[in-house]
Write a protein that holds these residues in place. Sequence first.
Motif, mmCIF file in Angstrom:
data_model
loop_
_atom_site.group_PDB
_atom_site.id
_atom_site.type_symbol
_atom_site.label_atom_id
_atom_site.label_comp_id
_atom_site.label_asym_id
_atom_site.label_seq_id
_atom_site.Cartn_x
_atom_site.Cartn_y
_atom_site.Cartn_z
ATOM 1 N N GLY A 142 0.820 -1.213 0.000
ATOM 2 C CA GLY A 142 0.000 0.000 0.000
ATOM 3 C C GLY A 142 0.849 1.255 0.000
ATOM 4 O O GLY A 142 2.000 1.246 0.438
ATOM 5 N N PRO A 143 0.287 2.343 -0.496
ATOM 6 C CA PRO A 143 1.047 3.600 -0.543
ATOM 7 C C PRO A 143 1.330 4.121 0.866
ATOM 8 O O PRO A 143 0.601 3.817 1.807
ATOM 9 C CB PRO A 143 0.124 4.561 -1.290
ATOM 10 N N PRO A 144 2.400 4.900 1.000
ATOM 11 C CA PRO A 144 2.666 5.512 2.304
ATOM 12 C C PRO A 144 1.589 6.555 2.612
ATOM 13 O O PRO A 144 0.929 7.071 1.706
ATOM 14 C CB PRO A 144 4.037 6.162 2.129
ATOM 15 N N GLU A 145 1.434 6.839 3.901
ATOM 16 C CA GLU A 145 0.510 7.902 4.290
ATOM 17 C C GLU A 145 0.994 9.206 3.665
ATOM 18 O O GLU A 145 2.193 9.481 3.621
ATOM 19 C CB GLU A 145 0.486 8.047 5.815
ATOM 20 N N PRO A 146 0.078 10.059 3.201
ATOM 21 C CA PRO A 146 0.509 11.339 2.632
ATOM 22 C C PRO A 146 1.296 12.143 3.669
ATOM 23 O O PRO A 146 0.931 12.168 4.843
ATOM 24 C CB PRO A 146 -0.795 12.043 2.274
ATOM 25 N N PRO A 147 2.362 12.785 3.234
ATOM 26 C CA PRO A 147 3.161 13.567 4.185
ATOM 27 C C PRO A 147 2.411 14.803 4.661
ATOM 28 O O PRO A 147 1.692 15.440 3.903
ATOM 29 C CB PRO A 147 4.397 13.962 3.382
ATOM 30 N N LEU A 148 2.590 15.097 5.940
ATOM 31 C CA LEU A 148 2.038 16.329 6.497
ATOM 32 C C LEU A 148 3.052 17.446 6.291
ATOM 33 O O LEU A 148 4.250 17.236 6.463
ATOM 34 C CB LEU A 148 1.788 16.171 7.997
ATOM 35 N N PRO A 149 2.600 18.627 5.928
ATOM 36 C CA PRO A 149 3.534 19.755 5.887
ATOM 37 C C PRO A 149 4.176 19.917 7.266
ATOM 38 O O PRO A 149 3.537 19.673 8.290
ATOM 39 C CB PRO A 149 2.654 20.943 5.537
ATOM 40 N N LEU A 150 5.433 20.317 7.305
ATOM 41 C CA LEU A 150 6.175 20.346 8.556
ATOM 42 C C LEU A 150 5.490 21.137 9.658
ATOM 43 O O LEU A 150 5.565 20.785 10.812
ATOM 44 C CB LEU A 150 7.585 20.875 8.330
#
Length: 138
Positions: free
Chosen positions: A84-92
């Motif tokens: 499965g795809p990684p969780e979408p990155p959160l902006p810092l």
Amino acid sequence: MPENEAWDYTLHIPNDLRAVTVCRRTLRLILTMHGLIGLVDTAELLATELVSNAVRHTKGPAALRVRRTEAGVVWIGAWDTDPGPPEPPLPLGQAGELEEAGRGLGLVVACAEQWGWQPSARFGNRGKYVWCELTGAA
């Protein structure tokens, strides 16, 4: 060593958080031996995030891959057994200061020139490969 030298290393690791330190130290040695000391600190940060995600979020083996293209781009990637795809990155700025989760890929996005993921099979297992690339001074 020639400036346009290409190379490729893969370190197979067990699903063990101690493997993250082994990967970080191995990466430092590889980059230092190839004269890329200027990339070491950023590369270690990125590899730590990618490998720790691979180990924390899956139950199977994982791998760190580090390669340099003839054009001088250094690719760092982690393979794991979850297709499965990684969780979408959160902006810092969005991950809470005290939160331990949610910042890893945000750091990758902030520090790498590019990043991505793709489904991949290794060691007879389906999974994914999450990668980033660095360019810069040696």
